[in-house]
Design a protein around this motif. Structure first.
Motif, mmCIF file in Angstrom:
data_model
loop_
_atom_site.group_PDB
_atom_site.id
_atom_site.type_symbol
_atom_site.label_atom_id
_atom_site.label_comp_id
_atom_site.label_asym_id
_atom_site.label_seq_id
_atom_site.Cartn_x
_atom_site.Cartn_y
_atom_site.Cartn_z
ATOM 1 N N CYS A 1 0.834 -1.209 0.000
ATOM 2 C CA CYS A 1 0.000 0.000 0.000
ATOM 3 C C CYS A 1 0.866 1.255 0.000
ATOM 4 O O CYS A 1 0.547 2.232 -0.686
ATOM 5 N N LEU A 2 1.960 1.226 0.752
ATOM 6 C CA LEU A 2 2.842 2.394 0.806
ATOM 7 C C LEU A 2 3.470 2.686 -0.550
ATOM 8 O O LEU A 2 3.725 3.847 -0.889
ATOM 9 N N ARG A 3 3.715 1.631 -1.343
ATOM 10 C CA ARG A 3 4.309 1.830 -2.663
ATOM 11 C C ARG A 3 3.270 2.239 -3.704
ATOM 12 O O ARG A 3 3.566 3.026 -4.603
ATOM 13 N N ILE A 4 2.071 1.708 -3.584
ATOM 14 C CA ILE A 4 1.037 1.983 -4.601
ATOM 15 C C ILE A 4 0.386 3.335 -4.377
ATOM 16 O O ILE A 4 0.301 4.156 -5.298
ATOM 17 N N TYR A 5 -0.061 3.575 -3.158
ATOM 18 C CA TYR A 5 -0.870 4.764 -2.888
ATOM 19 C C TYR A 5 0.009 5.960 -2.548
ATOM 20 O O TYR A 5 0.142 6.355 -1.383
ATOM 21 N N THR A 6 0.592 6.537 -3.567
ATOM 22 C CA THR A 6 1.288 7.802 -3.422
ATOM 23 C C THR A 6 0.285 8.943 -3.583
ATOM 24 O O THR A 6 -0.875 8.727 -3.935
#
Length: 356
Positions: A122-127
């Motif tokens: 999630c940290l990588r996808i949801y910028t």
């Protein structure tokens, strides 16, 4: 063109629906305004998840502040009828907002799923860029489905039972099926699957999560679960209040097959959904309720807190309060000592970033 239901609303029904609209306006406009104002004012709430929640709040705000007043004016004066051009604009506007609303509920659930079940991913996808693109896509989809209504004949017609222009779902069976599948059944199905997977994940890993030695990780997870519960309740309330409208749209192919009062009730139940979400967040999440109170404060407190200054030799001194004059403020500073400010142990630390 007007819809033909056979009978107009009775006088008793007009009184009941007028009362309902007034209550919705009194509750909906202040609550949605407070919710959006809180998101903008409180810095710790400016996170990606709350951006999706805020997008849903924008839809609710537009419904309660723009569409509902037209209904109230028309209900108070049966002879009142807005111009055809404005009626068409309101119909398209309502179509866009209601479509974006249900898709926004789905985007919240998808983000909740990744945040709890796949945190690192999630940290990588949801910028921030992706979040803005998703929010923009929600409104673009609503606009794309509203564009055909401009050229479809009799697609937007005046409904005297709710005193506004609405989408005529019986004018084109093909369009209605595609619209219901893309903007209703698919988002609702995706949302249900996401919350089921979240529930299964929490139950399956409950013991493992309780054994974490990382206190920050445990606190983060508890906050995520608490916010997920509130968004799940928002989804359940959405299903309940839109259920009657969905049944009428799916299983009845003519307006004449639906009683006038039942049809009007389904519309106003959908309106009511836009007035309750802010209350749900505040009731189920104490951090949100605290943020409401902070956002309502007119100014910050000027109370001076006690601080200790530690010098290089380890001694602790308590500084006196400076007396300031209107034209001259004197400050003393020792170049030989390096100072650092430490908060009083009795002072509460800043609260963690909160997701609604």
């Amino acid at each position: 063109m007007e819809l033909n239901f056979g009978d107009e609303l009775s006088q008793a029904a007009v009184v009941v629906f007028t009362t309902i609209v007034i209550i919705l306006l009194i509750c909906g406009i202040p609550s949605n305004t407070l919710f959006l104002w809180t998101l903008l004012k409180i810095k710790r709430l400016r996170i990606i998840h709350n951006a999706f929640v805020g997008n849903l709040a924008v839809s609710d705000f537009l419904i309660t502040t723009y569409l509902l007043p037209f209904n109230l004016v028309s209900l108070l004066n049966k002879e009142a009828k807005i111009p055809d051009f404005l009626c068409q604009i309101n119909g398209i506007f309502a179509h866009i907002v209601f479509s974006s609303s249900v898709i926004s509920v789905s985007t919240i659930a998808v983000h909740r799923y990744f945040k709890i079940c796949h945190y690192k991913l999630c940290l990588r996808i949801y910028t921030k860029t992706i979040a803005c693109a998703v929010i923009a896509s929600v409104w673009i989809i609503g606009i794309l489905f509203a564009v055909p209504l401009i050229w479809m004949e009799n697609s937007l017609i005046f409904d005297p039972t709710v005193q506004m222009c609405i989408f005529n779902r019986y004018v084109s069976q093909t369009y209605s099926i595609v619209y219901l599948f893309a903007c209703l059944f698919t988002p609702v199905s995706v949302t249900m699957i996401c919350y089921y997977k979240i529930y299964a994940y929490v139950i399956r890993h409950k013991r493992q999560l309780l054994t974490w030695n990382n206190g920050i990780g445990q606190t983060r997870f508890r906050n995520d679960v608490r916010s997920t519960k509130s968004t799940f309740v928002v989804f359940v309330v959405y299903l309940v209040l839109y259920s009657l409208f969905g049944v009428l749209a799916t299983f009845f192919d003519k307006h004449s097959q639906v009683a006038t009062e039942i049809h009007s009730t389904s519309i106003y139940m959908a309106y009511a959904n836009s007035c309750v979400n802010a209350f749900i967040y505040g009731f189920m999440n104490k951090d949100v309720l605290k943020a409401y109170k902070e956002a309502l404060r007119c100014r910050r407190s000027r109370k001076i807190k006690n601080i200790n200054i530690l010098t290089q030799d380890g001694t602790s001194t308590q500084p006196s309060i400076f007396q300031t004059k209107s034209s001259n403020i004197k400050e003393t500073e020792s170049p030989k000592c390096k100072t650092s400010v430490v908060q009083n142990p009795s002072q509460k630390p800043n609260s963690m970033i909160t997701s609604i």
